[in-house]
Design a protein around this motif. Structure first.
Motif, PDB file in Angstrom:
ATOM      1  N   GLN A 228       0.699  -1.185   0.106  1.00 45.59           N
ATOM      2  CA  GLN A 228       0.086  -0.092  -0.027  1.00 45.59           C
ATOM      3  C   GLN A 228       0.857   1.099   0.062  1.00 45.59           C
TER       4      GLN A 228
ATOM      5  N   ARG B 133      -0.937  -4.545  -0.614  1.00 44.41           N
ATOM      6  CA  ARG B 133      -2.459  -4.010  -1.194  1.00 44.41           C
ATOM      7  C   ARG B 133      -3.321  -5.064  -1.612  1.00 44.41           C
ATOM      8  N   LYS B 134      -4.663  -4.875  -1.318  1.00 44.43           N
ATOM      9  CA  LYS B 134      -5.572  -5.921  -1.760  1.00 44.43           C
ATOM     10  C   LYS B 134      -6.084  -5.723  -3.294  1.00 44.43           C
TER      11      LYS B 134
END
Length: 272
Positions: free
Chosen positions: A3, A125-126
């Motif tokens: 992220q 990060r997703k």
């Protein structure tokens, strides 16, 4: 991929497209997992609303997010810039309900984020990977998303204006393509709609400086692209679909709108 958030706070002041009100926004670093959150610093307690599909309450002409007393609208140009420049987490302080329209495009927000810089955070990060087709229809309009290894948008715009007609755009969305081909495309407006929009309390801040305006025959504003309309429609899709997360999929749309875009964002969230 990890992220990312902005490296420092940056402030921008302008007027809202629909509200016509002066407004200042400040983008601030935020911890991992925050997402994009708007804070109405002009209201008691500085209430916040997250940029997620579940907070969409209206999509007429622009996308509105609400959570309790916190309400913001016309957020799609800023959200598209956050997506393209890979900013996952940011606290956006805003002293009115609508961000500045700037020049009617996403480019001023791109420059704002570039000025702030970005820092990588220690959380992964997703990604939202589309596994089966999803579609939203309304009359002769539709938007669908298909499984795809990347983020691609294919859009067909059909407009009765003699200078517009059918416009087609097909882009693999990455940072470079967005900044060069999509971000500069501005909001489109028509002189015959202006009075009706203002009667509804919309487009109060619109002008030839922050929109591409057409009369019955021609554009009253110099174009940045011959197909600026369809490019701006693609910009809107990016800003609306990021409400469902960072998506991997191929979007195909015909005459789509904020209402259809945000409906698809909600469908995507339901199937995660």
């Amino acid at each position: 991929m990890h992220q990312r958030t902005v490296a420092k706070a940056v402030t921008y002041t302008g007027i809202g497209l629909h509200s016509g009100q002066d407004v200042t926004i400040t983008i601030n670093p935020a911890p991992p997992g925050t997402g994009i959150v708007f804070s109405r610093i002009d209201l008691p307690g500085k209430p916040q609303v997250a940029a997620i599909a579940g907070n969409v309450t209206n999509a007429m002409r622009a996308t509105t997010l609400e959570n309790g007393l916190a309400k913001v609208f016309t957020v799609e140009h800023l959200l598209a810039a956050f997506y393209a420049l890979e900013i996952d987490n940011c606290l956006v302080e805003i002293d009115a309900a609508e961000p500045p329209v700037a020049d009617g495009s996403s480019l001023p927000f791109v420059k704002m984020i570039q000025e702030a810089g970005a820092v990588e955070q220690n959380v992964l990060r997703k990604l939202v990977t589309i596994k089966k087709a999803q579609i939203v229809r309304a009359d002769d309009k539709f938007i669908t998303i298909l499984p795809y290894d990347g983020f691609r948008i294919t859009f067909t715009s059909i407009n009765p204006h003699p200078m517009l007609g059918v416009q087609f755009g097909d882009y693999e969305i990455n940072q470079d393509v967005f900044i060069r081909e999509i971000a500069p495309a501005r909001t489109i407006g028509f002189m015959h709609e202006v009075e009706a929009l203002k009667a509804q309390g919309l487009a109060l801040g619109g002008s030839l400086e922050n929109a591409v305006v057409y009369d019955n025959e021609k554009a009253l504003t110099p174009l940045r692209f011959e197909d600026e309309l369809v490019r701006h429609k693609i910009l809107d899709i990016i800003g609306d679909l990021v409400l469902a997360g960072r998506i991997k999929g191929h979007v195909i749309a015909v005459k789509s709108s904020h209402a259809l875009n945000t409906a698809l964002a909600k469908e995507i969230v339901e199937h995660i």
